[in-house]
Design a protein around this motif. Structure first.
Motif, PDB file in Angstrom:
ATOM      1  N   ASP A 230       0.596  -1.287  -0.124  1.00 44.35           N
ATOM      2  CA  ASP A 230      -0.100   0.207  -0.091  1.00 44.35           C
ATOM      3  C   ASP A 230       1.164   1.243  -0.030  1.00 44.35           C
ATOM      4  OD1 ASP A 230      -2.365  -1.382  -0.182  1.00 44.35           O
ATOM      5  OD2 ASP A 230      -2.829  -1.474   2.362  1.00 44.35           O
ATOM      6  N   ILE A 235      -0.448   4.870  -0.807  1.00 44.98           N
ATOM      7  CA  ILE A 235      -2.076   4.654   0.252  1.00 44.98           C
ATOM      8  C   ILE A 235      -1.901   4.851   1.697  1.00 44.98           C
ATOM      9  CG2 ILE A 235      -3.946   3.025   1.044  1.00 44.98           C
ATOM     10  CD1 ILE A 235      -3.981   1.961  -1.927  1.00 44.98           C
ATOM     11  N   SER A 237      -1.262   4.136   5.393  1.00 40.65           N
ATOM     12  CA  SER A 237      -1.745   3.053   5.733  1.00 40.65           C
ATOM     13  C   SER A 237      -2.731   2.765   7.253  1.00 40.65           C
ATOM     14  CB  SER A 237      -0.173   2.644   7.250  1.00 40.65           C
ATOM     15  OG  SER A 237      -1.044   1.324   7.820  1.00 40.65           O
TER      16      SER A 237
END
Length: 243
Positions: A230, A235, A237
């Protein structure tokens, strides 16, 4: 089609669905399936291709080459609609090797500060290494990305001292097992035969590394790196952290 119907199957056994409202699907491959408003995707009954459909008013007879028949008696039609879906591009899985390779090439500094990309798909005699990179001191790094180990068989281990290596072969997997270590070792054994590259060290990078794989890798002087997929995709966490 959505219709009130009853369904009878005659073949290796017999089955009967009493009159009720159901969804009838007729696909371009010739298959016919009967669905209720539950059971998720699984049909109540169906006929797989190759088969053919004969319509006689509100009576459908679906038959295959084995002589099995699915007879659908339609009492009332509530909705009848046809739509061609066109060619199916296929399922594109997130996180496969090609995508991981692109992400790591884009964020090559994940391997360490100062790393730069040399090229992807670096050729070897036993297949391309996915990424060739260079670190801050000018050492080259070869990166191989796979989902599962494809090269089996134990080979000679690397020299114990890889701290002076000028080049590094890095193999990336979603979950690294002993097979991944064996595959990386095979690549390293081949790369170390090239006097322009040798000595070549190894890095095993994965989202998860099996304990046995980590033990074997460290025993062979191979560095292990855990990747955050991720984070590579940018993205944030959701995992709670103190810092």
């Amino acid at each position: 089609m959505i219709a009130r119907c009853q369904v009878d199957y005659a073949g290796r056994l017999t089955a009967h669905l009493p009159m009720a409202t159901r969804l009838l699907l007729v696909k371009s491959d010739g298959s016919v399936s009967v669905h209720s408003d539950d059971r998720a995707y699984k049909p109540l009954n169906w006929m797989s291709p190759p088969c053919w459909l004969i319509e006689d008013g509100k009576l459908w007879i679906v038959e295959n080459k084995q002589g099995e028949k699915l007879v659908i008696s339609i009492d009332e039609i509530f909705h009848d609609y046809a739509q061609a879906l066109g060619a199916e591009p296929g399922l594109q899985k997130d996180g496969v090797e090609a995508h991981l390779q692109e992400l790591l090439a884009e964020h090559i500094k994940t391997l360490g500060d100062g790393y730069t990309l040399v090229r992807r798909e670096f050729p070897t005699a036993i297949g391309p290494v996915d990424i060739m990179a260079r670190d801050a001191e000018g050492r080259s790094v070869a990166v191989e990305i796979k989902r599962r180990g494809e090269i089996d068989g134990a080979i000679s281990a690397l020299p114990a001292d890889t701290s002076r290596a000028r080049h590094w072969a890095v193999e990336v997997k979603r979950r690294a097992t002993i097979d991944a270590v064996e595959q990386l070792t095979r690549y390293l054994e081949l790369l170390n035969r090239d006097p322009l590259l040798a000595p070549v060290g190894g890095i095993l990078a994965a989202q998860a590394i099996a304990p046995q794989a980590r033990t074997l890798a460290e025993d062979r002087g191979i560095r292990c790196v855990v990747l955050d997929y991720d984070e590579l995709r940018g993205i944030p966490s959701e995992e709670m952290r103190l810092f």
